[in-house]
Motif scaffolding. Structure first.
Motif: not given
Length: 415
Positions: A362, A368-369, A394
């Motif tokens: 991240a 953010t995923s 995240t």
């Protein structure tokens, strides 16, 4: 015919002085063979305990002369004594990972639950080979030199004069002849001979014997994986390529019996970590295509740090899967891990190592995923979302994959 011992991943098998038929145990001679093969078998395939051997995250077959060990995956929801279901799940993973082909001429009609794993591989090979042989064996032009009564090809003047001063009616010719006795078919004959020795069931033996009989006119050879690298495939024989891909499994896994010196120890082992990654990847690529997202595997490479004095980059990072949108932006990163989570761990039993790795992704990739994909297990039967603390906000999706299912639900929220 060798006896088969079926074990489940992470199960230990005792080493005994003398074993009765059907007993789940290895005699000293089998343990000695296994020990001598350690340099050939992946180092993490098994480990030694006190008069026992424990099999780890490699599944498949190890043949040790008169004993064959069938190692099957440990799968949540399948009882340890239900070898048939574990076997079926493993074959399905191999299919999804494109290690095997399931279709009307492949493994679709093979009873996956009632046959031993090695027989399944052999029958799969036989069906693939038979399907191609109905369209004709591979034939290649071979150069021949013979003393003939009619001119064929070109006359070899020097040899003709030497041999035919008396026999004026003959001509020494060199010509090319289309022949089935070539390297391709010699390799196939060799692999079938290996299978005939290793097959367990009578049905499998009959299938191999029938095919081997069609190669009677083909010369014998001791094939190896190096020979496979010499083969060239063109439009005339390209259809045979999947057959030779399966040949490689058997030739790569053939090792000398260190006691007799003969090549009668066979291993067909699959790294479950890699296989699970490939299995998951086949589904993720499909999901990405539907949503217009490109899936990249094992990358892109980025480094986590650099040395100030030399400016050398260190600690390389290569995510299992990166998902890239039409703007060439990475929108999600995922890792697949074939592991049993530690029930003694807090925090859903997810290891700190895995969490820190995902947090590093991240930070370094600016996404953010994130997602961690594990095989479904006791402590992980439902999807979990974890919000990572930090400035970029995240979300980590922890996703259990039910290997028992032939068709998976959507794995990741890629959109």
């Amino acid at each position: 015919m060798s006896e088969v011992i079926t074990v489940i991943e992470h199960e230990s098998v005792p080493i005994v002085r003398s074993r009765a038929g059907g007993q789940k145990g290895l005699e000293e001679k089998h343990a000695d063979l296994l020990e001598k093969l350690e340099g050939e078998i992946p180092s993490k395939a098994f480990s030694w305990g006190h008069r026992e051997v424990k099999f780890a995250s490699y599944c498949g077959v190890i043949s040790l002369g008169d004993i064959s060990i069938e190692i099957l995956p440990k799968i949540y929801g399948i009882e340890a004594d239900d070898a048939g279901s574990s076997r079926k799940a493993l074959v399905h993973m191999l299919y999804r990972a494109q290690r095997m082909k399931l279709h009307e001429t492949g493994t679709a009609k093979i009873d996956l639950q009632k046959r031993f794993l090695l027989d399944i591989f052999i029958l799969h090979f036989c069906k693939l080979l038979r399907a191609q042989m109905t369209r004709g064996m591979i034939r290649k032009y071979v150069s021949r030199k013979e003393n003939l009564k009619v001119l064929r090809g070109k006359l070899e003047i020097g040899e003709h004069i030497k041999q035919n001063l008396v026999h004026k009616e003959r001509m020494f010719c060199q010509y090319d002849e289309l022949s089935a006795d070539n390297l391709y078919n010699r390799i196939l004959k060799c692999v079938l001979a290996i299978m005939l020795k290793e097959a367990k069931g009578n049905h499998t033996l009959r299938q191999v014997s029938e095919l081997l009989g069609r190669f009677d006119a083909i010369s014998d050879c001791a094939a190896d994986a190096v020979m496979l690298d010499q083969l060239i495939f063109d439009r005339l024989n390209e259809r045979y390529k999947p057959v030779f891909d399966q040949c490689r499994y058997f030739l790569d896994g053939l090792f000398p019996n260190v006691i007799t010196g003969k090549k009668d120890c066979l291993t067909l082992l699959f790294d479950m970590n890699r296989l699970f990654e490939e299995y998951v990847g086949s589904q993720l690529r499909k999901e990405g295509r539907v949503q217009g997202i490109r899936t990249r595997e094992q990358g892109p490479l980025k480094y986590f740090a650099r040395l100030e004095n030399s400016d050398e980059k260190v600690f390389g990072m290569k995510p299992d899967f990166s998902f890239i949108n039409r703007k060439n932006q990475i929108v999600m990163i995922a890792d697949a891990k074939w592991k049993i989570l530690d029930e003694g761990e807090k925090n859903l039993a997810i290891s700190q190592t895995d969490m820190y790795q995902m947090g590093s992704y991240a930070s370094r990739y600016g996404v953010t995923s994130l997602a961690l994909l594990y095989p479904m297990q006791k402590n992980l039967t439902e999807r979990v979302k974890i919000a990572l603390l930090g400035e970029i906000g995240t979300t980590l999706h922890v996703v259990p994959i039910d290997i028992r299912k032939e068709k998976q639900d959507e794995m990741l929220p890629l959109s």
